[in-house]
Design a protein around this motif. Sequence first.
Motif, PDB file in Angstrom:
ATOM      1  N   TYR A  86      75.560  39.198  71.072  1.00 20.20           N
ATOM      2  CA  TYR A  86      76.669  39.636  70.222  1.00 20.20           C
ATOM      3  C   TYR A  86      77.991  39.665  70.985  1.00 20.20           C
ATOM      4  N   ASN A  87      77.978  40.183  72.221  1.00 23.19           N
ATOM      5  CA  ASN A  87      79.222  40.268  72.995  1.00 23.19           C
ATOM      6  C   ASN A  87      79.811  38.884  73.270  1.00 23.19           C
ATOM      7  N   THR A  88      78.928  37.918  73.548  1.00 20.55           N
ATOM      8  CA  THR A  88      79.393  36.546  73.787  1.00 20.55           C
ATOM      9  C   THR A  88      80.085  36.001  72.548  1.00 20.55           C
ATOM     10  N   LEU A  89      79.490  36.248  71.396  1.00 23.53           N
ATOM     11  CA  LEU A  89      80.036  35.742  70.139  1.00 23.53           C
ATOM     12  C   LEU A  89      81.330  36.474  69.761  1.00 23.53           C
ATOM     13  N   ILE A  90      81.361  37.795  70.000  1.00 17.73           N
ATOM     14  CA  ILE A  90      82.593  38.564  69.752  1.00 17.73           C
ATOM     15  C   ILE A  90      83.730  37.996  70.594  1.00 17.73           C
ATOM     16  N   HIS A  91      83.430  37.734  71.864  1.00 17.22           N
ATOM     17  CA  HIS A  91      84.434  37.171  72.769  1.00 17.22           C
ATOM     18  C   HIS A  91      84.913  35.807  72.257  1.00 17.22           C
ATOM     19  N   GLY A  92      83.970  35.010  71.750  1.00 19.46           N
ATOM     20  CA  GLY A  92      84.322  33.698  71.210  1.00 19.46           C
ATOM     21  C   GLY A  92      85.268  33.795  70.025  1.00 19.46           C
ATOM     22  N   PHE A  93      84.978  34.712  69.114  1.00 16.36           N
ATOM     23  CA  PHE A  93      85.848  34.888  67.939  1.00 16.36           C
ATOM     24  C   PHE A  93      87.218  35.444  68.339  1.00 16.36           C
TER      25      PHE A  93
ATOM     26  N   GLU B 125      77.504  44.373  62.412  1.00 13.03           N
ATOM     27  CA  GLU B 125      76.183  43.735  62.365  1.00 13.03           C
ATOM     28  C   GLU B 125      75.295  44.222  63.510  1.00 13.03           C
ATOM     29  N   MET B 126      75.911  44.386  64.674  1.00 18.08           N
ATOM     30  CA  MET B 126      75.157  44.897  65.839  1.00 18.08           C
ATOM     31  C   MET B 126      74.507  46.233  65.510  1.00 18.08           C
ATOM     32  N   GLU B 127      75.345  47.148  64.986  1.00 23.06           N
ATOM     33  CA  GLU B 127      74.849  48.490  64.677  1.00 23.06           C
ATOM     34  C   GLU B 127      73.770  48.443  63.598  1.00 23.06           C
ATOM     35  N   LYS B 128      73.969  47.554  62.615  1.00 22.86           N
ATOM     36  CA  LYS B 128      73.000  47.413  61.530  1.00 22.86           C
ATOM     37  C   LYS B 128      71.651  46.931  62.052  1.00 22.86           C
ATOM     38  N   GLN B 129      71.691  46.034  63.047  1.00 24.89           N
ATOM     39  CA  GLN B 129      70.461  45.474  63.610  1.00 24.89           C
ATOM     40  C   GLN B 129      69.847  46.372  64.691  1.00 24.89           C
ATOM     41  N   GLY B 130      70.459  47.534  64.934  1.00 22.12           N
ATOM     42  CA  GLY B 130      69.913  48.462  65.934  1.00 22.12           C
ATOM     43  C   GLY B 130      70.250  48.104  67.366  1.00 22.12           C
ATOM     44  N   VAL B 131      71.252  47.204  67.545  1.00 22.25           N
ATOM     45  CA  VAL B 131      71.713  46.849  68.893  1.00 22.25           C
ATOM     46  C   VAL B 131      73.016  47.614  69.115  1.00 22.25           C
ATOM     47  N   LEU B 132      72.975  48.667  69.921  1.00 18.83           N
ATOM     48  CA  LEU B 132      74.148  49.518  70.084  1.00 18.83           C
ATOM     49  C   LEU B 132      75.223  48.816  70.901  1.00 18.83           C
ATOM     50  N   PRO B 133      76.451  48.742  70.379  1.00 13.10           N
ATOM     51  CA  PRO B 133      77.546  48.156  71.165  1.00 13.10           C
ATOM     52  C   PRO B 133      77.760  48.962  72.447  1.00 13.10           C
ATOM     53  N   ASP B 134      78.116  48.299  73.535  1.00 17.30           N
ATOM     54  CA  ASP B 134      78.412  48.972  74.786  1.00 17.30           C
ATOM     55  C   ASP B 134      79.907  48.936  75.041  1.00 17.30           C
TER      56      ASP B 134
END
Length: 641
Positions: A485-492, A507-516
């Motif tokens: 997700y972080n790679t893709l966020i950086h890309g956008f 989407e990260m939070e929805k999928q249970g992947v906590l943003p850092d």
Amino acid sequence: MIRRRGATRPEIVDALVSSYHRFDSNPSVFDLLIRTYVQARKLREAAEAFRVLKDKGVFVSVNGCNSLLAGLVRIDWVDLAWEIYQEIVEMGIELNVYTLNIIVNALCKDRKFQQVDILLLEMETREIFPDKVTYNTQIDARCRAGELKEALELLNSMGEKGLKPDVVTYNALLNGFCKNGKYERAKELLNEMVGSDLVPNTPTFNIMLSGFCRNGDIKEATRIYNEILRRGFVPDMVSFSSMIGLFTKKGDMSRALMYFREMKSVGLIPDSVLYTMLIGGFCRIGSIADALKMREEMVDQGCMPDVVTYNTILNGLCKERQLADAEALFEEMSQRGVPPDFCTFTTLINGYCKYGCVEKALKLFDKMLHRNLKPDIVTYNTLIDGTCREGDIEKANELWDDMHSRGIFPNHITYTILIDNHCEKGEVAEAYKFWDEMVDRDILPNVVTYNSIIKGYCRSGDASKAEKFLEKMRKDKITPDRISYNTLIHGFMKEEKMQEAFALLSEMEKQGVLPDVLSYNLLMSGLCEEGKMQEAEWVFKRMLGKGTQPDRYTYTTLINGHVAAVSETLDKRTSCAYSWLWQFAYYIIRKYKSLMDSVPPDRSEYTKWFCFHRQALQLIEAIRVHRVEAKFFKKENYQDT
């Protein structure tokens, strides 16, 4: 005659048979012959003598046969033992329970449990019934094979046969359950054992202690250790090694040393394994100086470091980037007559490649080959990764070819290294060539491989394709992680597609992947670059609300954003700039104090925090240049702080 060179088994047997018939000797002489061969560890000769006697019609007693069978099983010649056993049965020699136990042990060594059951039924027809030893052997073998249910069934069967389990029985069960991670059931069995009026011994507690230490359970391990003391047992080398190993793995060297001193106080002498364990503990926490002091003590106590000890220190030095010291230690090994092994070379090669000394790694690789030490896939992966990072694709290809010529084939890590190398440069088409080859070889890509492709698309300026690939990742049942997700966020963010980047955060939070902190920093950085400070502040507040702690980059990004935004609306932004600046200053002081409260930082730590201070001062100066006036805000005040 047995020890005399040149005398054959037939000659010896002929001499004994001749004297037996001539002088009416005691037939036990033939038992003695077999036993002597067994005691002299000449098992092949013993088996040959047994067969020569059989051919001459002379039968060895069951005790002699048992001696031969036990000797063969002891050195793991199970197949020959089974052959001899069948010959004994054919000869009609009367068997006993000792024969049964020897053959059960032989079959259990090979995990031939069905044959054990057949043997037991066959023996019952001869009115030879299993005893406690028979059951203990089976229970131990079942536990070692991980067949815990079957082991418990055998335990229950003992009671049905009128046999009472002993300490050996329960120790075998405890060992099996602990090694298979069934600690709660192991505790139940220990309680059951005590409830059966059986007194646990030191090995009993050591089994439990070793299990909890392997599991990293400090509370339970300490409880068992204290129980050993409470019952009046003296902890032995196994007890202390378990406790010291536990705390060295946890990085708690003060407690590891406490048990080390206690061990010496009861008269136990540490061996090279224990010293190496402590050295490894110090290396694990980056305390190389203490590791070297422990090695000095080791030598002073007459315990010479072996290749494992050297490898442990080498690994620690490489992790701390002390490559010059690692080289010196490598040379010392040769001087002290400790030949480096495969692990030595691989450790040093990895250290060189990790910190950019690829040329030295390749020279060491050549030395490794000259010593006839065979590299494995890990060695090649390390070198290929190093050469790719250096941009030496030609050398990487040479290593690829050399690897194949030695019959070593790439694994998912090898392919991921090559895929990532191309994706780093945005060469997704080239990366896909390796992807396709990887899949054709039935090597499944993992999350790291998928992340590389996502990075490749983003580097080539096509974050939308990267997002589609993320969907493919999910369809392939590979769960995207925070890096995905972080790679893709950086890309956008690079493509100034803020809406898509923010959607990914949700989407990260929805999928249970906590943003850092990196997830939020990427968004704030993009917003600050566009001068959207209100939105950046909203992201910052959201980050704090989610319990994510900001780091140095968070504060500097916001400070720089506010300073950059100071133009026509300078007076409006001034208070915000102060706010971020003083939060950043507080952050520095708080971090610096936390370092001082713990182990004093080394020069690199001081340098790092000095640079933070300097950066803050530069920002203050930038605001002063813009003629920002405030009573509480002066460069001198900050310096005093």
